[in-house]
Design a protein around this motif. Structure first.
Motif, mmCIF file in Angstrom:
data_model
loop_
_atom_site.group_PDB
_atom_site.id
_atom_site.type_symbol
_atom_site.label_atom_id
_atom_site.label_comp_id
_atom_site.label_asym_id
_atom_site.label_seq_id
_atom_site.Cartn_x
_atom_site.Cartn_y
_atom_site.Cartn_z
ATOM 1 N N LYS A 167 0.822 -1.198 0.000
ATOM 2 C CA LYS A 167 0.000 0.000 0.000
ATOM 3 C C LYS A 167 0.862 1.255 0.000
ATOM 4 O O LYS A 167 0.560 2.226 -0.717
ATOM 5 C CB LYS A 167 -0.928 -0.010 1.214
ATOM 6 N N SER A 168 1.913 1.262 0.794
ATOM 7 C CA SER A 168 2.765 2.450 0.860
ATOM 8 C C SER A 168 3.404 2.758 -0.484
ATOM 9 O O SER A 168 3.514 3.929 -0.886
ATOM 10 C CB SER A 168 3.844 2.285 1.932
ATOM 11 N N GLU A 169 3.802 1.722 -1.210
ATOM 12 C CA GLU A 169 4.372 1.932 -2.545
ATOM 13 C C GLU A 169 3.320 2.493 -3.492
ATOM 14 O O GLU A 169 3.619 3.365 -4.318
ATOM 15 C CB GLU A 169 4.912 0.615 -3.089
ATOM 16 N N ALA A 170 2.097 1.990 -3.372
ATOM 17 C CA ALA A 170 1.016 2.472 -4.228
ATOM 18 C C ALA A 170 0.706 3.938 -3.949
ATOM 19 O O ALA A 170 0.489 4.729 -4.875
ATOM 20 C CB ALA A 170 -0.234 1.615 -4.019
ATOM 21 N N VAL A 171 0.689 4.305 -2.678
ATOM 22 C CA VAL A 171 0.409 5.695 -2.306
ATOM 23 C C VAL A 171 1.505 6.616 -2.833
ATOM 24 O O VAL A 171 1.221 7.681 -3.398
ATOM 25 C CB VAL A 171 0.281 5.821 -0.778
ATOM 26 N N ASP A 172 2.751 6.223 -2.662
ATOM 27 C CA ASP A 172 3.862 7.049 -3.152
ATOM 28 C C ASP A 172 3.793 7.216 -4.671
ATOM 29 O O ASP A 172 3.971 8.322 -5.199
ATOM 30 C CB ASP A 172 5.204 6.412 -2.772
ATOM 31 N N LEU A 173 3.526 6.126 -5.375
ATOM 32 C CA LEU A 173 3.479 6.180 -6.834
ATOM 33 C C LEU A 173 2.328 7.059 -7.297
ATOM 34 O O LEU A 173 2.497 7.924 -8.170
ATOM 35 C CB LEU A 173 3.336 4.764 -7.395
ATOM 36 N N ALA A 174 1.149 6.859 -6.712
ATOM 37 C CA ALA A 174 -0.018 7.656 -7.105
ATOM 38 C C ALA A 174 0.204 9.134 -6.810
ATOM 39 O O ALA A 174 -0.144 10.007 -7.619
ATOM 40 C CB ALA A 174 -1.261 7.143 -6.380
ATOM 41 N N SER A 175 0.791 9.442 -5.655
ATOM 42 C CA SER A 175 1.041 10.835 -5.280
ATOM 43 C C SER A 175 2.007 11.501 -6.250
ATOM 44 O O SER A 175 1.795 12.645 -6.680
ATOM 45 C CB SER A 175 1.619 10.899 -3.864
ATOM 46 N N ASN A 176 3.066 10.788 -6.610
ATOM 47 C CA ASN A 176 4.057 11.356 -7.522
ATOM 48 C C ASN A 176 3.501 11.533 -8.927
ATOM 49 O O ASN A 176 3.855 12.495 -9.631
ATOM 50 C CB ASN A 176 5.303 10.474 -7.540
ATOM 51 N N ILE A 177 2.633 10.623 -9.355
ATOM 52 C CA ILE A 177 1.992 10.782 -10.662
ATOM 53 C C ILE A 177 1.075 11.998 -10.654
ATOM 54 O O ILE A 177 1.094 12.813 -11.593
ATOM 55 C CB ILE A 177 1.221 9.508 -11.043
ATOM 56 N N ALA A 178 0.298 12.150 -9.584
ATOM 57 C CA ALA A 178 -0.598 13.303 -9.494
ATOM 58 C C ALA A 178 0.183 14.605 -9.509
ATOM 59 O O ALA A 178 -0.261 15.607 -10.092
ATOM 60 C CB ALA A 178 -1.445 13.203 -8.225
ATOM 61 N N ALA A 179 1.365 14.612 -8.901
ATOM 62 C CA ALA A 179 2.184 15.822 -8.858
ATOM 63 C C ALA A 179 2.674 16.240 -10.241
ATOM 64 O O ALA A 179 3.024 17.407 -10.460
ATOM 65 C CB ALA A 179 3.374 15.607 -7.923
ATOM 66 N N ALA A 180 2.695 15.289 -11.171
ATOM 67 C CA ALA A 180 3.147 15.602 -12.534
ATOM 68 C C ALA A 180 2.087 16.364 -13.324
ATOM 69 O O ALA A 180 2.385 16.914 -14.387
ATOM 70 C CB ALA A 180 3.509 14.313 -13.270
ATOM 71 N N ILE A 181 0.867 16.388 -12.824
ATOM 72 C CA ILE A 181 -0.219 17.106 -13.498
ATOM 73 C C ILE A 181 -0.225 18.536 -12.980
ATOM 74 O O ILE A 181 -0.498 18.789 -11.811
ATOM 75 C CB ILE A 181 -1.574 16.443 -13.240
ATOM 76 N N THR A 182 0.085 19.473 -13.847
ATOM 77 C CA THR A 182 0.167 20.875 -13.462
ATOM 78 C C THR A 182 -0.691 21.723 -14.395
ATOM 79 O O THR A 182 -1.286 21.217 -15.355
ATOM 80 C CB THR A 182 1.623 21.371 -13.523
ATOM 81 N N SER A 183 -0.702 23.000 -14.122
ATOM 82 C CA SER A 183 -1.472 23.916 -14.967
ATOM 83 C C SER A 183 -0.898 24.000 -16.380
ATOM 84 O O SER A 183 -1.573 24.466 -17.300
ATOM 85 C CB SER A 183 -1.493 25.310 -14.337
ATOM 86 N N ASP A 184 0.329 23.543 -16.561
ATOM 87 C CA ASP A 184 0.950 23.556 -17.883
ATOM 88 C C ASP A 184 0.742 22.259 -18.651
ATOM 89 O O ASP A 184 1.140 22.149 -19.816
ATOM 90 C CB ASP A 184 2.459 23.811 -17.749
ATOM 91 N N SER A 185 0.133 21.258 -18.008
ATOM 92 C CA SER A 185 -0.090 19.968 -18.670
ATOM 93 C C SER A 185 -1.137 20.102 -19.769
ATOM 94 O O SER A 185 -1.983 21.001 -19.728
ATOM 95 C CB SER A 185 -0.559 18.931 -17.643
ATOM 96 N N PRO A 186 -1.104 19.223 -20.756
ATOM 97 C CA PRO A 186 -2.126 19.242 -21.806
ATOM 98 C C PRO A 186 -3.524 19.081 -21.215
ATOM 99 O O PRO A 186 -3.696 18.465 -20.143
ATOM 100 C CB PRO A 186 -1.759 18.031 -22.677
ATOM 101 N N ASP A 187 -4.505 19.631 -21.884
ATOM 102 C CA ASP A 187 -5.896 19.499 -21.442
ATOM 103 C C ASP A 187 -6.363 18.094 -21.796
ATOM 104 O O ASP A 187 -6.934 17.855 -22.857
ATOM 105 C CB ASP A 187 -6.767 20.550 -22.121
ATOM 106 N N ALA A 188 -6.085 17.158 -20.912
ATOM 107 C CA ALA A 188 -6.380 15.749 -21.164
ATOM 108 C C ALA A 188 -6.977 15.118 -19.922
ATOM 109 O O ALA A 188 -6.744 15.571 -18.796
ATOM 110 C CB ALA A 188 -5.111 15.003 -21.557
ATOM 111 N N ASP A 189 -7.765 14.067 -20.127
ATOM 112 C CA ASP A 189 -8.233 13.266 -19.018
ATOM 113 C C ASP A 189 -7.133 12.277 -18.645
ATOM 114 O O ASP A 189 -6.431 11.758 -19.522
ATOM 115 C CB ASP A 189 -9.508 12.505 -19.398
ATOM 116 N N VAL A 190 -6.994 12.010 -17.358
ATOM 117 C CA VAL A 190 -5.973 11.085 -16.871
ATOM 118 C C VAL A 190 -6.619 10.112 -15.905
ATOM 119 O O VAL A 190 -7.447 10.508 -15.067
ATOM 120 C CB VAL A 190 -4.817 11.829 -16.165
ATOM 121 N N ALA A 191 -6.254 8.841 -16.022
ATOM 122 C CA ALA A 191 -6.790 7.828 -15.115
ATOM 123 C C ALA A 191 -5.725 6.786 -14.823
ATOM 124 O O ALA A 191 -4.838 6.534 -15.641
ATOM 125 C CB ALA A 191 -8.024 7.154 -15.725
ATOM 126 N N LEU A 192 -5.844 6.177 -13.647
ATOM 127 C CA LEU A 192 -5.014 5.032 -13.283
ATOM 128 C C LEU A 192 -5.934 3.864 -12.966
ATOM 129 O O LEU A 192 -6.880 4.001 -12.181
ATOM 130 C CB LEU A 192 -4.165 5.345 -12.044
#
Length: 290
Positions: free
Chosen positions: A54-79
């Motif tokens: 679970k801890s690995e999953a939380v870290d991975l999900a958190s870091n992926i979410a951090a990659a989404i910024t106001s400069d990211s393409p206007d796209a839908d993202v899902a895991l």
């Protein structure tokens, strides 16, 4: 990037989550069967049987979410993540992307030991689930009829489904990619009405390119995507086909995503291995338009 407000209540009540929107028609020199070629991109990751804690999953999900910024393409993202990590991933990502399930049982309740129903998933805010992934077809023996049952149940409950299709290496070598995908599309979508296609995404994943490091060239992928859209046009009409998003899946990498996304009928990616690396998947989320 327009972040998605994905509260549990909103996810459960929304019948049109991630419905395609149009951005205008980009110039392209690649032939396409679609007249719009401007559906909102959809970048998704499939964790499969990963990570291990679970801890690995939380870290991975958190870091992926951090990659989404106001400069990211206007796209839908899902895991799409293992059942046991869904709620932890939802909390870790804070509504910046959708968390979906890797599969679902067509039945709602009963003597189906080990199964997880669509209604169970819906009750914890899940809106999306995969159906028909090649590993479920090959390793677990799921039939077209079973996969269709998954699709129908998800749609019936107002949820959304990503239907995966694709040919084996031998079928590809025999030039059967188009016919194989057509059959899987028609069987998988049987009984789904035209008005419900806004809650369906298609993922074309050539089996020979999954986990092998092999990637269909953008031109090969575009050709099959165009054939799939033509099948959808036969089934539901050109307008509905033009509005349906078709993603490419098969060893997508930061190095290949830009060229793939430049193709007019490729509307996103279903990413396996690279979605387990936050830096790599973050680059895929932040693909650069050509």
């Amino acid at each position: 990037m327009k972040f998605l407000a994905l509260s549990v209540a909103a996810l459960i009540s929304s019948a049109t989550a991630f419905a395609p929107t149009f951005r205008g028609s980009p110039a392209s020199t690649t032939a396409s069967t679609t007249s719009l070629a401007a559906r909102k991109p959809f970048i998704s990751g499939n964790w499969k049987l990963n990570p291990q804690t679970k801890s690995e999953a939380v870290d991975l999900a958190s870091n992926i979410a951090a990659a989404i910024t106001s400069d990211s393409p206007d796209a839908d993202v899902a895991l799409f993540v293992p059942y046991v990590f869904i709620e932890a991933a939802q909390e870790a990502t804070g509504g910046k992307l959708a968390i979906g399930a890797e599969g679902v049982c067509p039945q709602i309740q009963g003597a189906f030991t080990g199964a997880v129903s669509a209604s169970m998933l819906q009750s914890i805010g899940v809106q999306w689930a995969l159906a028909g992934h090649s590993e479920r077809r090959v390793v677990f023996g799921e039939t077209d009829e079973y996969i269709n049952g998954q699709c129908l149940k998800l749609i019936e409950l107002g949820m959304s489904v990503m239907l995966c299709i694709g040919e084996s290496e031998s079928e590809y070598e025999q030039d059967l990619a188009g016919p194989v995908c057509a059959v899987q599309l028609k069987k998988g979508l049987a009984g789904i009405q035209k008005e419900d296609l806004s809650r369906v995404a298609i993922a074309y994943e050539p089996v020979w390119a999954i986990g092998t490091g092999k990637v269909a060239t953008p031109e090969i992928a575009q050709s099959v995507h165009a054939k799939c859209r033509a099948v959808l046009a036969e089934m539901y009409g050109p307008e509905t086909a033009d509005a349906t998003r078709i993603l490419y899946g098969g060893s997508v990498t930061p190095e290949s995503v830009d060229d793939l996304m430049a193709m007019p009928d490729i509307d996103g990616a279903l990413v396996g291995g690279a979605s387990l690396d936050a830096a790599k998947f973050g680059r895929i989320i932040n693909f650069q338009s050509k």
